[in-house]
Design a protein around this motif. Sequence first.
Motif, PDB file in Angstrom:
ATOM      1  N   TYR A 287      -3.149   4.821   9.182  1.00 54.91           N
ATOM      2  CA  TYR A 287      -3.504   4.747  10.893  1.00 54.91           C
ATOM      3  C   TYR A 287      -2.216   3.894  11.418  1.00 54.91           C
ATOM      4  CZ  TYR A 287      -8.014   6.473   9.853  1.00 54.91           C
ATOM      5  OH  TYR A 287      -9.157   7.188   9.404  1.00 54.91           O
ATOM      6  N   GLN A 288      -1.432   3.434  10.733  1.00 54.28           N
ATOM      7  CA  GLN A 288      -0.279   2.576  11.338  1.00 54.28           C
ATOM      8  C   GLN A 288       1.047   3.378  11.179  1.00 54.28           C
ATOM      9  OE1 GLN A 288      -0.096  -1.470   9.967  1.00 54.28           O
ATOM     10  NE2 GLN A 288      -2.133  -1.931  10.847  1.00 54.28           N
ATOM     11  N   SER A 289       2.079   2.979  12.012  1.00 52.18           N
ATOM     12  CA  SER A 289       3.197   3.751  12.079  1.00 52.18           C
ATOM     13  C   SER A 289       3.905   4.157  10.685  1.00 52.18           C
ATOM     14  CB  SER A 289       4.219   3.108  12.802  1.00 52.18           C
ATOM     15  OG  SER A 289       5.164   3.773  13.066  1.00 52.18           O
ATOM     16  N   ARG A 290       4.472   5.097  10.309  1.00 45.68           N
ATOM     17  CA  ARG A 290       4.819   5.549   9.080  1.00 45.68           C
ATOM     18  C   ARG A 290       6.270   4.990   8.573  1.00 45.68           C
ATOM     19  NH1 ARG A 290       0.062   6.838   9.000  1.00 45.68           N
ATOM     20  NH2 ARG A 290      -0.373   8.913   8.349  1.00 45.68           N
ATOM     21  N   THR A 291       6.466   3.697   8.736  1.00 41.92           N
ATOM     22  CA  THR A 291       7.738   2.997   8.643  1.00 41.92           C
ATOM     23  C   THR A 291       8.097   2.395   7.165  1.00 41.92           C
ATOM     24  OG1 THR A 291       6.998   1.138   9.256  1.00 41.92           O
ATOM     25  CG2 THR A 291       7.986   2.342  11.011  1.00 41.92           C
ATOM     26  N   PRO A 292       9.050   2.294   6.617  1.00 41.65           N
ATOM     27  CA  PRO A 292       9.203   1.754   5.371  1.00 41.65           C
ATOM     28  C   PRO A 292       8.954   0.057   5.323  1.00 41.65           C
ATOM     29  CG  PRO A 292      11.332   2.902   6.003  1.00 41.65           C
ATOM     30  CD  PRO A 292      10.249   2.846   7.274  1.00 41.65           C
TER      31      PRO A 292
ATOM     32  N   TYR B  23       0.877  -1.085   0.043  1.00 39.21           N
ATOM     33  CA  TYR B  23      -0.028  -0.026  -0.128  1.00 39.21           C
ATOM     34  C   TYR B  23       0.794   1.306   0.019  1.00 39.21           C
ATOM     35  CZ  TYR B  23      -2.753  -3.936   1.988  1.00 39.21           C
ATOM     36  OH  TYR B  23      -3.290  -5.096   2.274  1.00 39.21           O
ATOM     37  N   ARG B  24       0.392   2.317  -0.891  1.00 37.83           N
ATOM     38  CA  ARG B  24       1.220   3.506  -0.732  1.00 37.83           C
ATOM     39  C   ARG B  24       0.255   4.512  -0.898  1.00 37.83           C
ATOM     40  NH1 ARG B  24       6.346   3.876  -4.627  1.00 37.83           N
ATOM     41  NH2 ARG B  24       6.036   1.739  -4.231  1.00 37.83           N
ATOM     42  N   SER B  25       0.491   5.766  -0.162  1.00 34.18           N
ATOM     43  CA  SER B  25      -0.158   7.028  -0.182  1.00 34.18           C
ATOM     44  C   SER B  25       0.682   8.063  -1.253  1.00 34.18           C
ATOM     45  CB  SER B  25       0.140   7.598   1.299  1.00 34.18           C
ATOM     46  OG  SER B  25      -0.607   8.941   1.132  1.00 34.18           O
ATOM     47  N   PHE B  26      -0.109   8.683  -1.718  1.00 36.21           N
ATOM     48  CA  PHE B  26       0.176   9.819  -2.837  1.00 36.21           C
ATOM     49  C   PHE B  26       0.773  11.111  -1.968  1.00 36.21           C
ATOM     50  CE2 PHE B  26      -2.341   7.692  -6.127  1.00 36.21           C
ATOM     51  CZ  PHE B  26      -1.335   7.041  -6.531  1.00 36.21           C
ATOM     52  N   ARG B  27      -0.106  11.156  -0.775  1.00 36.20           N
ATOM     53  CA  ARG B  27       0.201  12.331   0.076  1.00 36.20           C
ATOM     54  C   ARG B  27       1.067  12.217   1.283  1.00 36.20           C
ATOM     55  NH1 ARG B  27      -5.659  14.909   0.943  1.00 36.20           N
ATOM     56  NH2 ARG B  27      -6.317  14.409  -1.314  1.00 36.20           N
ATOM     57  N   SER B  28       2.347  11.336   1.211  1.00 35.25           N
ATOM     58  CA  SER B  28       2.867  11.234   2.256  1.00 35.25           C
ATOM     59  C   SER B  28       4.184  12.009   2.379  1.00 35.25           C
ATOM     60  CB  SER B  28       3.775   9.689   2.100  1.00 35.25           C
ATOM     61  OG  SER B  28       4.626   9.452   3.161  1.00 35.25           O
ATOM     62  N   ALA B  29       4.654  12.416   3.568  1.00 32.42           N
ATOM     63  CA  ALA B  29       5.655  13.454   3.672  1.00 32.42           C
ATOM     64  C   ALA B  29       7.156  12.576   3.373  1.00 32.42           C
ATOM     65  CB  ALA B  29       5.797  13.444   5.410  1.00 32.42           C
TER      66      ALA B  29
ATOM     67  N   ASP C 122      -7.922  -2.420   4.257  1.00 32.45           N
ATOM     68  CA  ASP C 122      -6.582  -2.573   4.811  1.00 32.45           C
ATOM     69  C   ASP C 122      -5.683  -1.714   4.285  1.00 32.45           C
ATOM     70  OD1 ASP C 122      -7.755  -5.157   5.686  1.00 32.45           O
ATOM     71  OD2 ASP C 122      -6.924  -6.140   4.085  1.00 32.45           O
ATOM     72  N   GLY C 123      -5.544  -1.249   3.216  1.00 24.98           N
ATOM     73  CA  GLY C 123      -4.642  -0.269   2.826  1.00 24.98           C
ATOM     74  C   GLY C 123      -4.846   0.882   3.750  1.00 24.98           C
ATOM     75  N   VAL C 124      -5.873   1.349   3.577  1.00 23.50           N
ATOM     76  CA  VAL C 124      -6.486   2.802   4.349  1.00 23.50           C
ATOM     77  C   VAL C 124      -5.779   2.569   5.874  1.00 23.50           C
ATOM     78  CG1 VAL C 124      -8.177   4.554   5.433  1.00 23.50           C
ATOM     79  CG2 VAL C 124      -8.180   3.573   3.208  1.00 23.50           C
ATOM     80  N   GLU C 125      -5.904   1.563   6.417  1.00 22.06           N
ATOM     81  CA  GLU C 125      -5.397   1.037   7.642  1.00 22.06           C
ATOM     82  C   GLU C 125      -3.980   1.171   7.831  1.00 22.06           C
ATOM     83  OE1 GLU C 125      -7.356  -2.255   9.365  1.00 22.06           O
ATOM     84  OE2 GLU C 125      -9.247  -1.463   9.451  1.00 22.06           O
ATOM     85  N   HIS C 126      -3.302   0.546   6.651  1.00 21.06           N
ATOM     86  CA  HIS C 126      -1.774   0.546   6.802  1.00 21.06           C
ATOM     87  C   HIS C 126      -1.175   1.897   6.475  1.00 21.06           C
ATOM     88  CE1 HIS C 126      -0.455  -3.705   7.089  1.00 21.06           C
ATOM     89  NE2 HIS C 126      -1.734  -3.846   6.553  1.00 21.06           N
ATOM     90  N   VAL C 127      -1.802   2.541   5.582  1.00 21.26           N
ATOM     91  CA  VAL C 127      -1.315   3.798   5.018  1.00 21.26           C
ATOM     92  C   VAL C 127      -1.336   5.135   6.168  1.00 21.26           C
ATOM     93  CG1 VAL C 127      -1.234   5.709   3.271  1.00 21.26           C
ATOM     94  CG2 VAL C 127      -1.117   3.271   2.728  1.00 21.26           C
TER      95      VAL C 127
ATOM     96  N   PRO D 248       9.381  10.010   1.069  1.00 16.78           N
ATOM     97  CA  PRO D 248       9.319  10.022  -0.433  1.00 16.78           C
ATOM     98  C   PRO D 248       8.765   8.627  -0.927  1.00 16.78           C
ATOM     99  CG  PRO D 248      11.481   9.799   0.308  1.00 16.78           C
ATOM    100  CD  PRO D 248      10.749  10.142   1.399  1.00 16.78           C
ATOM    101  N   ASN D 249       7.507   8.412  -1.028  1.00 20.22           N
ATOM    102  CA  ASN D 249       6.780   7.117  -1.428  1.00 20.22           C
ATOM    103  C   ASN D 249       6.866   5.964  -0.654  1.00 20.22           C
ATOM    104  OD1 ASN D 249       5.467   8.325  -3.594  1.00 20.22           O
ATOM    105  ND2 ASN D 249       7.250   8.089  -4.789  1.00 20.22           N
ATOM    106  N   PRO D 250       6.878   6.162   0.514  1.00 16.55           N
ATOM    107  CA  PRO D 250       6.894   5.057   1.528  1.00 16.55           C
ATOM    108  C   PRO D 250       5.776   3.927   1.179  1.00 16.55           C
ATOM    109  CG  PRO D 250       5.590   6.539   2.656  1.00 16.55           C
ATOM    110  CD  PRO D 250       6.106   7.263   1.417  1.00 16.55           C
ATOM    111  N   VAL D 251       6.390   2.399   1.288  1.00 14.34           N
ATOM    112  CA  VAL D 251       5.585   1.417   0.870  1.00 14.34           C
ATOM    113  C   VAL D 251       5.053   0.556   2.194  1.00 14.34           C
ATOM    114  CG1 VAL D 251       5.201  -0.532  -0.478  1.00 14.34           C
ATOM    115  CG2 VAL D 251       6.425   1.323  -1.481  1.00 14.34           C
TER     116      VAL D 251
END
Length: 99
Positions: A85-90, A27-33, A78-83, A35-38
Amino acid sequence: MVNRYRRSYYLSSCRRIRLTLDSSMTYRSFRSAHPNPVHSDGSKIVVEVKFDSEHAEDADGTLSAFPFSFTKNSKYTDGVEHVFYQSRTPEGAGVRGRT
């Protein structure tokens, strides 16, 4: 949000029941601080069973042979929860938790 996964297709010998296996979900967010964390859920496998309503009895017999129970699932949720609501880790870091 973008979700990606690998899908395998199967068809029963009677050709009435279709089964898909989805794995390697990311899962990947387009609006992440960042650079494209997965975000990865690599250990999860989603089994989807599809059949026409007139073949429900055949499907029940086939599904009873599986050693697990079936529940509803949404890869988007599932993707929304991962991107979001969960910790922003690679990918692969394995840290989970609400922020």
